[in-house]
Design an enzyme around this catalytic site. Structure first.
Site, PDB file in Angstrom:
ATOM      1  N   TRP A   1       0.852  -1.206   0.000  1.00 28.83           N
ATOM      2  CA  TRP A   1       0.000   0.000   0.000  1.00 28.83           C
ATOM      3  C   TRP A   1       0.880   1.246   0.000  1.00 28.83           C
ATOM      4  CZ3 TRP A   1      -0.396   4.093   3.423  1.00 28.83           C
ATOM      5  CH2 TRP A   1      -1.484   4.941   3.255  1.00 28.83           C
ATOM      6  N   HIS A   2       1.989   1.167   0.729  1.00 27.44           N
ATOM      7  CA  HIS A   2       2.844   2.340   0.831  1.00 27.44           C
ATOM      8  C   HIS A   2       3.545   2.665  -0.489  1.00 27.44           C
ATOM      9  CE1 HIS A   2       2.435   1.896   5.204  1.00 27.44           C
ATOM     10  NE2 HIS A   2       2.696   3.184   5.219  1.00 27.44           N
ATOM     11  N   GLY A   3       3.907   1.677  -1.224  1.00 26.40           N
ATOM     12  CA  GLY A   3       4.594   1.961  -2.477  1.00 26.40           C
ATOM     13  C   GLY A   3       4.695   0.727  -3.341  1.00 26.40           C
TER      14      GLY A   3
ATOM     15  N   PHE B   1       2.246   8.257  -1.604  1.00 34.24           N
ATOM     16  CA  PHE B   1       1.641   6.936  -1.339  1.00 34.24           C
ATOM     17  C   PHE B   1       0.169   6.879  -1.702  1.00 34.24           C
ATOM     18  CE2 PHE B   1       5.051   6.819   2.093  1.00 34.24           C
ATOM     19  CZ  PHE B   1       5.958   6.310   1.210  1.00 34.24           C
TER      20      PHE B   1
END
Lengths: 475, 448
Positions: free
Chosen positions: A329-331, A475
Site C-alpha cells: 500500500w505504501h509503495g 503513497f
C-alpha cells in the site's frame, strides 16, 4: 497543495475559512467540497475527475446496498453483495491500475528477461502517473462501502455530503484515513466554537513546526546520505536516524495539521500517532504509528482473513499477509514489500514467543531503544531507492561497504551545527515532549504565546525553504 | 497486530477524540485572542502578498501578469497537443502561481534576507542551494550532490535514471558514452576530431574548503576513469581537467571564486594552457593558419551567483560584485578578440564556464576560455555556447544551426561541467548529413 507553503497559508486558507464561515450553514459542505477540489486539483486538475468518479461509484453503491437491505421490503443479500463487489472492484481496480501498473510491468519484464524469455516482455510506451493521495481516499471510500454492507452505518442520501467526506482537504492527500462512521454524525451536525478553533490553530501550528522546523532539516541529512554513492558508518547511522525523525515529524506533523484544520471547520478527527518511538514492542509500535491505517488494515483485512481465531499458524499467515499488503500500500516496489515482510515477521515472532518473554528482562528505556533500532532497520527498506540500494545501505551501517573518496565530503553537510542541533532537538521532542493532543488540552497564556511565537517562526522559516512536499504524498 | 474486542473500536476512537476536544481548557478571552491572532496573521499574510514592497527592486517575475496564461495559450496548446496540451498548460500555470507565492511574495522578500544572514553567520548554514564552507567559501549544492553520488555508469543507477516516475524527467539515455561516441564518429566522417573537456566542480578542486582534512586525491566519481577509458577507446580524446586543477589547487587558492560557482580567470587560463598543450601532444600540428594574438590585463567582476542564491541582506553583499585580474586576448589587429560563432579550425562547444568571462554584461570582451584557447594554441577558435543549452542534443542542435562553423572546424572541444555526467540526458538525434534541414528543438530543462 502543501499545507506548509505560502500558497496554502496566505492564499488558500484565508479564502477557504472566509468562504466557509460566511456561507449559509446548508451550503457549507458544498463550499468545502469545491474548495477541496481546488486544493486537490492544484497538482494536476485531471485527477479531480478520478476523485469524482470514485466518489460517485461509492455513493451509488452505498445507496443501492442500503436499498437492498430491505427496510420495509424483504432484504436482498445477493444485490448487496453485487454492489459491494462493484465498489471494491472499481476502487481496487483504480488503485491497482494507477499505483501498480508500472511496477507490475517492470516486475514482469524483469522476471521474463531473467528467465531468458525476452519475447514475453511487454513493451509499451504507456506510463501511468500516480494520482496524489489515491491510496488514502480509496481506502476511505472503500471503508464506507464495506461499513454500509455490514450494516454498521446507513448510506448517506446527500451526494454533496458524501463528496465532502471523501474530498475534505485537511485529510484528503495524506490522511489520516477517516472512516465514514467516525464523522457521520459530524456531517449531520457539528459545533463551531471558539475553543475548537483555537485548539485547531494550536494543532496546525504544532504540525507546521514539526514539519518546517524538524522534518525538513532532518530531510536534508537523510537525503544527502541515502542518495550518496557511499558513506562512512557514522554518516550512515546519522542519515538513518535523521530519516526516522524526518518521516515521523513529517507525517505526524501532517496529521496534526489535518486535525487542526478539521477543528477549525468543526470536525473532530481521531488521533493518528501516539508517540510511536516510545513503543516497547513492535506490536506496541503498530498501536501507535499511523493508527488510522493500522486499524483499517486490522478491521478490513486482518479480521476478515480470520485474525487470530483460527489457530497460531493461521494467525502468523494472516499477520504476514496483512503487513505485506500494508507494505505494498505504501509503495509499488519490492523494497516496500520487504518492509512489510520485515514488520510481519517481527509481529509474528512477538506473538509466537510473547512480548513479555522477549522484552521484559530489559529495563524500559532499553526496551524502547531496542524497538527503535528495530524500526530503524525497517526504515532502510522504506527509504532506499530499491532493494539493491537497501542492501547496500545495510552494508554501510555495518561497515561492510567500501567508503569512496567523495564520501569524505558528506560530513560538511550532515555535520553542520544547525542540522546536528536539529537532530538533537528532534530526539528531545520525540522522547521528552508531550504529544500535541496533551499539549493543546490546556491552553493558558504561556502555551498560547508559545504557539503564536512558533507560528511566526514557522512562517519566517518557510521564506528560506524550498517547496517541500510531504513524504506520504507519494503513497 | 492486536485483535479488537467485540465493541466497536471505531466508535471508541471517535468518542475518545470528541471527549478530548470537549475537554479543552481555555478561557473565553484566551480563545478570542488566539483566534484573532491566528486569523490576523494569515489575513495579514494574504494582504502582504498583494502589496509590492516599497523602495525595493521588483523582479520581472513580480512585474509579470498575475495569471501568466491567456486564451491564446490555451487554444494553441489545444491545437498542438489536444487535451494533454491544455492540461499541461494549466499545470504550468498552477505551478508558476505556487512558485511565485513561495519565492517572490512580499513577506518572503522582507524576511528571507535577514533570516538567511542569521543562518549563514551564526549557524554556518546555507539553504537548499548553497553550502557554506571554510573562511567564507560557498559551494553550490547541486554539484555537491553529484560529486558524492553513486557511480554514474553503474547499471542500477542508469536504470533508475531512466525509470519513469523515479525522476521528474527520466533520461532516455543516461549513459554519456554512446551519445558522445556517436557524435565523435559523425564528426570524424567530416574530418573533424572531438575532444571531451569535463570541467570539475568547486568541491572537487578545493574539497578542503568545504571539509578541512588532508585530501590526497580529487574526489571524483568512481566511474570517471571508466568514462575516460571508454571514450578514449572509441576515439574521443578526453582531457582530465578535474585532476589537473585539483593538483594545481594544492599550492594556490585562486583557481575558483570563493562565492561563485565558476572558476576565476586564473583557473580558466591554467586550463586553457593545459588543454592547448594536450592538443599539441595528441594531434601534433594543429589545424588552421597560425595567428599571433596579443594580451592585456583587465579587471573583471563576478557577481557571485552563490550569494544571489542565498538572497542575503543588502549589507552582506558586495554592491559591485568581486573584482578579478583577468587577461583579455587581442587579435592580430590589436583589437579585443572575441570567439564568436564564426568559421575557425577549432570550435569550443561550451556552457557557463565558457561564457563566464565574455561579453558586455560583465564589463569585458574576449577574456573567456575560447579566447585563451586561441591565445595558447595560436589558432582562431570559434565558440557555440549557451548557459541553457547544455545537454548533448542541445549542443548538436547548436552545431546544426551553424553549418558554416561546423564545416570549418577540424577540432571540436566539448566542454561540460562534470555534474552533467550523472544528471543530463545524453540522448542524441545525430548530427545528420551536412547541410541537412533541421528543426530547432526546445531548449532542454538543464541549467548551467
Amino acid at each position: 497543495m502543501v499545507f506548509s507553503s505560502h500558497l496554502f497559508l496566505f492564499w488558500f486558507l484565508p479564502i477557504a475559512l472566509g468562504l466557509y464561515y460566511v456561507s449559509p450553514r446548508r451550503t457549507r459542505h458544498l463550499v468545502l467540497t469545491l474548495l477541496s477540489y481546488v486544493f486537490y486539483g492544484w497538482e494536476n486538475p485531471a485527477f479531480c475527475v478520478l476523485l469524482l468518479f470514485s466518489t460517485a461509484v461509492d455513493y451509488l453503491a452505498g445507496l443501492r446496498m442500503d436499498a437492498a437491505a430491505g427496510g420495509d421490503a424483504a432484504p436482498r443479500p445477493s444485490a448487496r453483495r453485487r454492489w459491494l463487489l462493484f465498489s471494491l472492484v472499481t476502487n481496487l481496480g483504480l488503485l491497482g491500475f494507477f499505483k501498480y501498473f508500472n511496477f507490475g510491468l517492470e516486475s514482469w519484464n524483469g522476471l521474463v528477461r531473467a528467465a531468458g524469455l525476452e519475447g514475453a516482455a511487454i513493451e509499451t510506451a504507456l506510463r501511468v502517473t500516480l494520482p496524489l493521495g489515491i491510496s488514502f481516499y480509496t481506502f476511505q471510500s472503500m471503508s464506507y462501502s464495506i461499513d454500509v454492507y455490514r450494516g454498521r452505518v446507513r448510506a448517506i442520501r446527500s451526494f454533496v455530503d458524501f463528496a465532502c467526506f471523501v474530498s475534505m482537504f485537511p485529510q484528503l492527500v495524506a490522511g489520516p484515513i477517516v472512516r465514514f462512521a467516525e464523522v457521520a454524525d459530524q456531517l449531520r451536525n457539528r459545533s463551531h466554537t471558539l475553543a475548537k478553533f483555537a485548539r485547531g490553530a494550536a494543532f496546525l501550528t504544532v504540525g507546521l513546526a514539526k514539519k518546517v522546523l524538524l522534518a525538513n532539516p532532518c530531510a536534508r541529512v537523510a537525503d544527502a546520505v541515502f542518495d550518496a554513492g557511499s558513506a562512512s558508518v557514522l554518516d550512515a547511522w546519522q542519515g538513518l536516524v535523521a530519516y526516522a525523525f524526518q518521516i515521523y515529524f513529517d507525517f505526524s506533523g501532517y496529521s496534526d495539521m489535518a486535525i487542526g484544520l478539521g477543528l477549525m471547520l468543526g470536525f473532530v478527527f481521531p488521533k493518528n500517532f501516539d508517540s510511536p518511538y516510545r513503543a516497547t514492542s513492535m506490536t506496541d509500535f503498530w498501536r501507535r504509528w499511523h493508527i488510522s491505517l493500522s486499524t483499517w488494515l486490522r478491521d478490513y483485512l486482518y479480521i476478515p482473513l480470520g485474525g487470530n481465531r483460527r489457530g497460531p499458524g493461521r494467525t502468523y499467515v494472516n499477520l504476514a499477509i496483512t503487513m505485506l499488503l500494508g507494505g505494498l500500500w505504501h509503495g509499488a516496489a519490492w523494497n516496500f514489500v520487504a518492509w512489510g515482510a520485515y514488520h510481519g515477521a517481527l509481529l509474528a515472532l512477538e506473538r509466537r514467543v510473547g512480548e513479555e518473554r522477549l522484552y521484559s528482562w530489559l529495563p524500559r528505556p532499553l526496551r524502547i531503544a531496542v524497538v527503535f533500532v528495530l524500526v530503524l532497520f525497517s526504515w532502510v527498506l522504506f527509504r532506499a531507492a530499491d532493494l539493491t540500494s537497501a542492501l547496500d545501505y545495510f552494508a554501510r551501517l555495518l561497515g561492510l561497504a567500501p567508503v569512496l573518496p567523495p564520501a569524505a565530503l558528506l560530513p560538511a553537510l550532515v555535520r553542520s551545527p544547525y542540522l546536528v542541533a536539529t537532530l538533537v532537538l528532534a530526539a528531545v521532542v520525540t522522547w521528552g515532549a508531550p504529544q500535541t493532543w496533551t499539549w493543546t488540552r490546556s491552553l493558558g497564556t504561556t502555551r498560547l504565546a508559545t504557539a503564536g511565537g512558533l507560528l511566526l517562526l514557522v512562517l519566517a522559516m518557510l521564506a528560506t525553504q524550498d517547496y517541500n512536499p510531504f513524504i506520504y504524498f507519494i503513497f | 497486530m492486536a485483535e479488537p474486542d467485540r465493541t466497536s473500536r471505531i466508535a471508541d476512537r471517535e468518542a475518545e477524540a470528541l471527549a478530548e476536544i470537549a475537554a479543552t481548557r481555555i478561557s473565553r478571552r484566551a480563545a478570542w485572542s488566539a483566534c484573532l491572532f491566528f486569523v490576523l496573521v494569515i489575513f495579514l499574510g494574504a494582504a502582504s502578498e498583494l502589496v509590492p514592497l516599497k523602495g525595493r527592486k521588483v523582479s520581472p517575475r513580480i512585474r509579470g501578469p498575475i495569471v501568466p496564461i491567456s486564451w491564446g495559450h490555451i487554444t494553441y496548446s489545444w491545437r498542438v497537443a489536444g487535451f494533454k496540451g491544455v492540461q499541461y498548460r494549466i499545470r504550468l500555470l498552477l505551478t508558476s502561481v505556487r512558485e511565485r507565492a513561495e519565492r517572490d511574495s512580499a513577506f518572503s522578500r522582507l524576511v528571507r534576507p535577514h533570516l538567511q544572514s542569521f543562518f549563514l553567520h551564526e549557524l554556518r548554514y546555507g539553504n537548499s542551494q548553497v553550502l557554506p564552507g571554510e573562511q567564507g567559501w560557498l559551494f553550490y549544492k547541486h554539484p555537491f550532490d553529484q560529486v558524492v553520488a553513486p557511480p554514474f555508469l553503474a547499471p542500477e543507477v542508469l536504470e533508475r535514471r531512466a525509470r519513469p516516475g523515479w525522476t521528474r524527467y527520466p533520461a532516455r539515455s543516461p549513459d554519456p558514452v554512446p551519445g558522445l561516441l556517436r557524435l565523435g564518429r559523425a564528426l570524424e566522417r567530416r574530418g573533424t576530431r572531438l575532444v571531451f573537456l569535463p570541467i570539475p566542480e568547486k568541491e572537487q578542486v578545493y574539497p578542503e574548503r568545504l571539509r578541512p582534512r588532508a585530501w590526497r586525491e580529487a574526489p571524483v566519481n568512481p566511474d570517471f576513469d571508466e568514462l575516460v577509458a571508454r571514450l578514449e577507446a572509441g576515439g574521443v580524446a578526453v582531457f582530465d581537467a578535474p585532476r589537473l586543477l585539483f593538483r594545481a589547487a594544492r599550492s594556490r587558492d585562486d583557481l575558483w571564486a570563493t562565492q561563485d560557482t565558476h572558476w576565476t580567470p586564473a583557473g580558466m587560463e591554467l586550463t586553457a594552457a593545459a588543454v592547448a598543450e594536450f592538443l599539441s601532444q595528441r594531434f601534433g600540428t594543429l589545424p588552421g593558419e597560425p595567428v599571433r594574438f596579443g594580451r592585456r590585463p583587465i579587471r573583471h567582476r563576478l557577481r557571485g551567483d552563490l550569494l544571489g542564491m542565498l538572497g542575503l541582506a543588502a549589507g552582506d553583499r558586495p554592491p559591485n560584485g568581486f573584482q578579478f585580474e583577468a587577461t583579455e586576448v587581442l587579435g592580430p589587429d590589436g583589437r579585443p578578440y572575441l570567439a564568436a560563432a564564426t568559421a575557425a579550425p577549432i570550435l569550443l562547444l561550451g556552457d557557463s564556464y565558457s561564457l563566464v568571462f565574455q561579453g558586455k554584461e560583465d564589463g569585458t570582451f574576449g577574456a573567456g576560455l575560447a579566447e585563451h584557447l586561441a591565445l595558447r594554441t595560436g589558432r582562431r577558435v570559434s565558440q557555440l555556447a549557451s548557459p541553457l543549452e547544455t545537454e548533448l542534443d542541445d549542443r548538436i542542435s547548436l552545431l546544426r544551426r551553424h553549418p558554416a562553423v561546423l564545416k570549418a572546424a577540424r577540432l571540436v572541444i566539448y566542454e561540460v561541467a562534470t555534474r552533467g555526467l550523472g544528471t543530463y540526458d545524453w540522448k542524441s538525434a545525430g548530427l545528420g548529413p551536412p547541410g541537412g534541414r533541421h528543426r530547432r528543438p526546445a531548449p532542454s530543462r538543464a541549467s548551467p
